[in-house]
Design an enzyme around this catalytic site. Sequence first.
Site, short mmCIF file in Angstrom:
data_model
loop_
_atom_site.label_atom_id
_atom_site.label_comp_id
_atom_site.label_asym_id
_atom_site.label_seq_id
_atom_site.Cartn_x
_atom_site.Cartn_y
_atom_site.Cartn_z
N ARG A 64 -43.00 -13.32 -33.87
CA ARG A 64 -41.89 -12.14 -34.03
C ARG A 64 -40.57 -12.88 -34.06
O ARG A 64 -39.68 -12.56 -34.63
CB ARG A 64 -41.82 -11.08 -33.15
CG ARG A 64 -43.26 -10.22 -33.34
CD ARG A 64 -42.90 -8.78 -33.73
NE ARG A 64 -44.06 -7.91 -33.69
CZ ARG A 64 -44.45 -6.77 -34.44
NH1 ARG A 64 -43.48 -6.45 -35.11
NH2 ARG A 64 -45.27 -6.24 -33.88
N HIS A 110 -40.71 4.96 -38.97
CA HIS A 110 -39.92 3.85 -40.28
C HIS A 110 -39.84 5.08 -41.47
O HIS A 110 -40.20 4.61 -42.38
CB HIS A 110 -41.01 3.01 -40.57
CG HIS A 110 -41.10 1.94 -39.55
ND1 HIS A 110 -40.03 1.10 -39.32
CD2 HIS A 110 -42.07 1.42 -38.78
CE1 HIS A 110 -40.13 0.21 -38.31
NE2 HIS A 110 -41.55 0.24 -37.98
N ASN A 150 -20.01 -6.87 -65.05
CA ASN A 150 -18.95 -6.01 -65.89
C ASN A 150 -17.63 -6.89 -65.69
O ASN A 150 -16.60 -6.33 -66.20
CB ASN A 150 -18.59 -4.92 -65.15
CG ASN A 150 -18.41 -4.83 -63.52
OD1 ASN A 150 -18.33 -6.03 -62.99
ND2 ASN A 150 -18.49 -3.78 -62.99
N ASP A 169 -35.93 2.22 -41.28
CA ASP A 169 -36.10 0.98 -42.12
C ASP A 169 -37.55 1.25 -42.67
O ASP A 169 -38.47 1.70 -42.00
CB ASP A 169 -36.19 -0.07 -41.02
CG ASP A 169 -34.91 -0.83 -41.10
OD1 ASP A 169 -34.70 -1.28 -39.77
OD2 ASP A 169 -33.96 -0.70 -41.62
N ASN A 197 -37.23 -1.73 -31.71
CA ASN A 197 -36.46 -2.97 -32.21
C ASN A 197 -35.74 -2.64 -33.52
O ASN A 197 -34.80 -3.56 -33.88
CB ASN A 197 -37.34 -4.22 -32.16
CG ASN A 197 -38.43 -4.03 -33.22
OD1 ASN A 197 -39.21 -3.10 -33.08
ND2 ASN A 197 -38.53 -5.13 -33.95
N HIS A 198 -36.28 -1.76 -34.34
CA HIS A 198 -35.30 -1.35 -35.49
C HIS A 198 -34.14 -0.58 -35.24
O HIS A 198 -33.48 -0.36 -36.43
CB HIS A 198 -36.34 -0.84 -36.59
CG HIS A 198 -37.13 -1.79 -37.39
ND1 HIS A 198 -36.73 -2.21 -38.60
CD2 HIS A 198 -38.26 -2.52 -36.94
CE1 HIS A 198 -37.92 -3.09 -38.92
NE2 HIS A 198 -38.69 -3.45 -38.01
N ASP A 228 -38.40 2.91 -33.59
CA ASP A 228 -38.49 2.57 -34.78
C ASP A 228 -38.66 3.77 -35.67
O ASP A 228 -39.48 4.12 -36.53
CB ASP A 228 -39.83 1.67 -35.05
CG ASP A 228 -39.56 0.14 -34.71
OD1 ASP A 228 -40.35 -0.82 -35.26
OD2 ASP A 228 -38.46 -0.06 -34.25
N HIS A 249 -41.26 0.93 -26.32
CA HIS A 249 -41.49 0.72 -27.78
C HIS A 249 -42.64 -0.49 -27.97
O HIS A 249 -43.39 -0.45 -28.54
CB HIS A 249 -40.39 0.47 -28.30
CG HIS A 249 -40.68 0.28 -30.01
ND1 HIS A 249 -41.06 1.25 -30.81
CD2 HIS A 249 -40.68 -1.06 -30.74
CE1 HIS A 249 -41.27 0.21 -31.98
NE2 HIS A 249 -41.02 -0.94 -31.83
#
Lengths: 628, 186
Positions: free
Chosen positions: A359, A178, A605, A208, A237-238, A205, A289
């Site tokens: 999840r 990660h 702006n 992230d 999964n990431h 993973d 994983h």
Amino acid sequence: MQKEFPVFSLLNSALNTISAALLIQRWYRQHVARLEMRRRCTWNIFQSIEYAGEQDQIKLYNYFGFLMDHFTPASSERNLISHIFRKNEICLDTEWERYFCYKSIEVTKSYTGPHLTFPVTFCGVSKLVEAFKHKEQLHARYVLQLLGETWRLLRTFPNISHVIACHTKPITICGDLHGHLEDLLLIFYKNGLPSSDKPYVFNGDFVDRGKNSLEILLTLFGFLLVYPNDVHLNRGNHEDHIVNLRYGFTKEVLGKYSVHGKKILKLLQMIFSWLPLATVIDNKVLIVHGGISDTTDLDKIARVDRQKYASALRPPKMKSDSYLESKTTETDLDEWKQVMDVLWSDPMPQNGCIPNEVRGGGCYWGPDVTEEVLRRNNLQLLIRSHECKQDGYEFCHNRRVITIFSASNYYEVGSNRGAFIRMGPDLVPHFIQYQASTTCRELTLRQSVGWTERSALQALREQLFVHRSDLISAFQEFDPNNKGMISVTHWASTTERVLNLGLPWRVLRPQLVSSTQRGMMDYQQWIKELSITEPKLEISDNSILDTMYKNHSNLETIFRIIDTDHSGLISFKEFHQTWELLRSHLKTEISAKAIADLAQSIDFNKDGSIDINEFLEAFRLVDISAHN
Amino acid sequence: MAPKKKEEPKAAAAPKPPEPERPKTPVFDPATVTLEFTPEQIEDFKDSFQLFDTTPTNEMKITYAQCGDLIRALGQNPTNTEIMNVLGKPKVEDMHTKMLDFDQFLPMHQHICKAKDCGTYEDFVEGLRVFDKEGNGTVMGAELRHVLATLGEKMREDEVDQLMQNQEDANGCINYEAFVKYIMAS
């Protein structure tokens, strides 16, 4: 206390010593148990907020899927998001090669970062690692070249890598990283760099959350290119471009590479889909994983067309108009489930196999499923990652499953150690644990529990604040006479009902609520005391603010999806469309005028476009108690 | 917590060495325990119980091995022997596999709460004074370590290290009143 007879005195003294020892031992065990309770509580807080976020994301994505499936010519929302569902366009690889060509990108003399020659060598990659250690950034040309080579190589790999364990070369297995470059560097320091004598498996993973996801990828891909038979990467999964929109990787790449970021992200999207799904050692140890389910079938997994699943969050719909469509859809769904289960599942203590609702993808699988799947595939051990563990690793299911997690301090400094496995041909795992960061080595257990706890409570107070209007209306149901007071019991049950985090509110109460009188508390005062301040912005409509806070991450995801050219800017029209999408997903009322006003006020702006990062920063909540 | 009575010195004879139990220890019978907790307390216990429940479907069950930790986390400090007693002296291999639910837990917890006094700050200090050879308010860290690892319900080396972390001064001595305050402050 002196006795008259020496024998008694001796006996008494011995008894006193034992009794003193027992007293200390009892107190010590109580002390440890109470610390453990606090640690568990803290862990629960972090984990439930993390998983609630994942679930939220999947709900959003399912909503997009719903929009896509219910196409009407008039639905503008569909067009907005249709590009994310377009599969890797059926382009020839040669067309992609042209698109990703790095050759036109010049490395000017002013560039002071590392240079990379191709084909990459061990020396070259080690120098790259050194450069990353010194916080240097690799030039976009080299990035694209390296990624291009990686993509080409990965396409030649099967879905399941097979490795032979050997006496002279124990295999090292690492879990989630990660973006924590310091942990990868620590692993290399303790264990050595990858080489043909030092094979490694990285179990997904890589990206992230941490700040150096890209550096980790470039390092791992570099070693992969030099030692393709000895470095094995499993997809996590990431490794999924939609997940990356929410959890920071997309932002990291665009922040570091403003000109070429978009190309880099696209190339990574394809690389991710080409990452192998599993590694098997000696036909006996399976490494994936997430995990498995009762339907996991290694033969099926070996046969799927893995690159079809660019984002595992939704089964791809086949654009077929033949009568075969329904058949292919079924096989597609079956394959999709095989992939999802392997990337998203978690083990549970009881027997059985149930959908992983926390999840939003994959399953919860039990020890009986482990036995069955291992037996069916002639395996003896399952190694997986996906869940943070305090000691960096954990056994379960009668020691037939190991969770290995390599990102230390994942939730907070001192929250957990990381670990990796060394395994020889006897296939017995040896664990090495570590914790990055110099500060936490000096902390006592109690200090590190305290630190992490403070951080968790801060995150929890933010969640409570974000839901304050819902909380107050819910409390008022128990306070018909509007006294502003509610019992602790009602407070706990109501807060759980609104936040739905599954937390032990009564245990947390002393740290969240400053005072109670005879089992009652003043809830209005309590909300005020959460001491979170809102940024000062000229927003007239409070309901937008609330929606904004509650859906911070969803909004970010949608913005980044809409920002197709990854410029970081969206137009007023797109901004309006974002809110439309969010509104229809949440089924709430937000007036068009309120959105228009909001857009005006955050066009900082005044150039007619909105900077996504500025917008999100402007709405970041600030916990003022954190500054004490 | 309500103040407990001071422990009689003779009662120190009761702690047994961690070897085979003597037959005269009464077998714990949960049916004989009357619950005296208030509903509020029971709700608090339930929350804590749930924290130790690792079943994803929230069955409100914990393993035998967790029972002692939970009782301690709730503020009691029984010996390991007392815990094994209320659990019905289970076999070692059952500790991680046998489960108990909240209703089975309550009488065990109640029994521990009612059992002999667990010692106050003064008891603790008195206990440590035994090792204060010079009567100057300090004990030798090394001696304390040795005792904790070899007597009573022995602690492991890593447990002793954790307990003593940052407590010994440059001469290896521990000011025990400060030590007790530290332990009791969690």
